[in-house]
Design an enzyme around this catalytic site. Structure first.
Site, short mmCIF file in Angstrom:
data_model
loop_
_atom_site.label_atom_id
_atom_site.label_comp_id
_atom_site.label_asym_id
_atom_site.label_seq_id
_atom_site.Cartn_x
_atom_site.Cartn_y
_atom_site.Cartn_z
CD GLU A 275 -3.22 -1.16 1.91
OE1 GLU A 275 -3.29 -0.33 2.83
OE2 GLU A 275 -4.13 -1.97 1.66
CD GLU B 171 -3.53 -6.14 2.74
OE1 GLU B 171 -4.44 -5.46 3.24
OE2 GLU B 171 -2.30 -5.88 2.91
O1 AHR Z 1 -5.18 -6.26 6.60
C1 AHR Z 1 -5.14 -5.15 7.44
C2 AHR Z 1 -4.50 -3.94 6.75
O2 AHR Z 1 -5.28 -3.54 5.68
C3 AHR Z 1 -3.14 -4.18 6.15
O3 AHR Z 1 -2.12 -4.08 7.07
C4 AHR Z 1 -3.06 -3.09 5.13
O4 AHR Z 1 -2.25 -3.44 4.03
C5 AHR Z 1 -4.49 -2.85 4.73
O5 AHR Z 1 -4.81 -1.52 4.74
#
Ligand code: AHR
Length: 514
Positions: A194, A317
């Site tokens: 991110e 994710e």
């Molecule tokens: O999964 C939780 C968080 O969500 C992670 O650390 C981040 O990459 C995302 O914003």
């Protein structure tokens, strides 16, 4: 021409089965790509009780049965899922993590503050050796997420050397001094996480340059041809991010581009994981099914710059995100897991399967005790969530060959808003068995589905399992750990070559056709 024929055959089929608006066509004569098993990957961050208490209970006398500190019950449950890969150490944590803090004698390791997740003390007792040895125990491939936001190119390159170099080098020597002679040969490497947010608040243009710099030094060690450099990708519909990376990063420097998408109702009012209304459920389904549009649009950009399809899309994710359970640390992201989560999982995995030509890897967030977990623990107790059961039912798709499906679905209505009710994907495994995964997200209506098989293929038998429950809000608890689990499904009938399926409201079904 083929599309026209398909349309006509769907139309004629629609007319003869006017009682059922749902038609699934299995295009068995047009096999698609192999569904990479890595689509079924997981994610373990130093966040809340994912690592500490979830995977790892320490080597020093925990009453919880463990192997080198890793819970035996968790290992058995995850091996049963055949988890293909595990992403670590973050997430946002990754861009604060300095891997050298987590090697060598544990009593000499520095403690740090986990600034993203609850401000707790991180004692670094679970580090590189602990993680990579745990992956060997789990028979899964590690996916290391390197620190770009607050790390250096040298630190990143040294980590690769430490982990992968087979020969004489300073980092290989240090690894051996710390008890590991042979390298682990890690293939999957994330270049930051991110980068547009917690990974450095960079612009797309700036990150593209930083990425090029880091990627330059990510080869030259023993398995250089085998590694995957995964660029930190877009959030949701940030198509400019993907466009900028694809335009500015030479294709020989990148193997995959990531994407993150959470099914969250509203970032400032996420609502309860268990006490939700049907309207909130509908909104969650809108967010989950949006994955289809996101993948189509990000892939269209990738197709423009990479028509030969050499660069993968990695959704590293995804999952549902709600308010934390009352009374728990807000920074620990601990939430329960209901049938709603099973719907998110079923729909999303079907979407990934259907895009297997470009989506080569994905990671559910997160494995244990965090967000849409497959496992919850409470001291020595462990339970499996509805999401676990979906992952277990879908494991038959891992490395199977996609059978493209066409779906005509009835509507799931909420006021004047509507979504398709039925989601499907199918594959044929190496033994010739066909698996069709079906999801009905409608909160209250059964869906009757007619399954039509394209081409000359025909089936003689059908069997399957279903995951559902009386209420959308139902979940497995430590008191009732098996309230929700898959059971045999008797709602599929094969008669004169025609398959009809009665899918109960909010259910996931996996059929096996032979
Ligand atoms: O999964 C939780 C968080 O969500 C992670 O650390 C981040 O990459 C995302 O914003």
């Amino acid at each position: 021409m083929r599309a026209k024929l398909l349309f006509l055959s769907l139309l004629s089929f629609h007319l003869v089965s006017a009682q059922s608006p749902n038609i699934v066509v299995l295009n068995a004569d047009q096999p698609g790509p192999v569904i990479s098993k890595h689509i079924y990957g997981h994610f373990a961050e130093h966040l809340g009780r994912c690592i500490y208490g979830g995977f790892y209970v320490g080597e020093n006398g925990s009453p919880i049965p463990n192997t080198n500190g890793v819970r035996n019950d968790v290992v058995a449950a995850l091996k049963n899922l055949q988890i293909p890969n595990l992403r670590w150490p973050g997430g946002c944590f990754a861009d604060t993590y300095h891997w050298m803090d987590g090697i060598g004698p544990k009593d000499l390791r520095p403690t740090i503050v986990n600034r993203w997740w609850g401000g707790v003390t991180e004692d670094n007792s679970f580090g590189t050796h602990d993680f990579l040895n745990m992956c060997e125990l789990l028979e899964t491939e590690p996916y290391l997420s390197g620190n770009v936001g607050s790390g250096t190119v040298k630190e990143f390159a040294d980590w690769m050397q430490y982990v992968n170099h087979d020969g004489v080098s300073p980092m290989a020597k240090l690894r051996e001094e710390n008890g590991r002679k042979t390298p682990w040969n890690v293939k999957y490497w994330g270049v930051g996480n991110e980068a547009w947010g917690c990974g450095g608040n960079m612009t797309a243009e700036y990150y593209a340059n930083v990425y090029r710099q880091f990627a330059t030094y990510m080869s030259g060690w023993s398995n250089e041809d085998g590694i995957w450099r995964i660029a930190s990708g877009a959030s949701d519909a940030d198509y400019n991010w993907t466009e900028t990376l694809m335009k500015n990063v030479p294709s020989n420097l990148v193997d995959a581009v990531a994407l993150h998408h959470y099914s969250v109702i509203n970032w400032s009012k996420k609502s309860s994981a268990t006490g939700f209304t049907e309207e909130e459920y509908f909104t969650t389904m809108q967010r989950a099914t949006q994955m289809e549009e996101l993948i189509q649009k990000h892939v269209a950009i990738m197709d423009k710059y990479d028509p030969e399809n050499k660069i993968a899309l990695v959704v590293d994710e995804w999952g549902g995100w709600y308010d934390v359970e009352p009374g728990t640390n807000p920074g620990f992201l601990f939430q329960q897991n209901t049938i709603r989560d099973a719907m998110i999982a079923g729909v999303t995995l079907n979407i990934f399967n259907n895009h297997a030509d470009r989506v080569k890897m994905a990671n559910l967030a997160q494995t244990i005790n965090v967000l849409q977990a497959v496992i919850l623990t409470d001291e020595e107790k462990m339970i499996l969530t509805p999401t676990y059961h979906v992952m277990e039912m879908y494991k038959v798709h891992q490395d199977a060959t996609l059978i493209p499906v066409s779906v005509i679905s009835g509507d799931y209505m909420s006021g004047d808003k509507k979504l398709a009710a039925v989601y499907a994907s199918a594959s044929v495994d190496k033994n010739g068995a066909t698996h069709l995964s079906l999801v009905n997200i409608d909160a209250s209506k059964e869906q009757e589905i007619t399954v039509k098989v394209g081409g000359s293929k025909s089936y003689k038998s059908v069997g399957g399992r279903i995951l559902t429950s009386a209420k959308l809000q139902d979940y497995n608890s430590f008191e009732k750990p098996e309230a929700i689990k898959p059971v045999n499904f008797s709602g599929a009938k094969l008669s004169n070559g025609t398959l009809t399926v009665k899918l109960p409201a909010h259910s996931v079904v996996m059929l096996e056709l032979k």
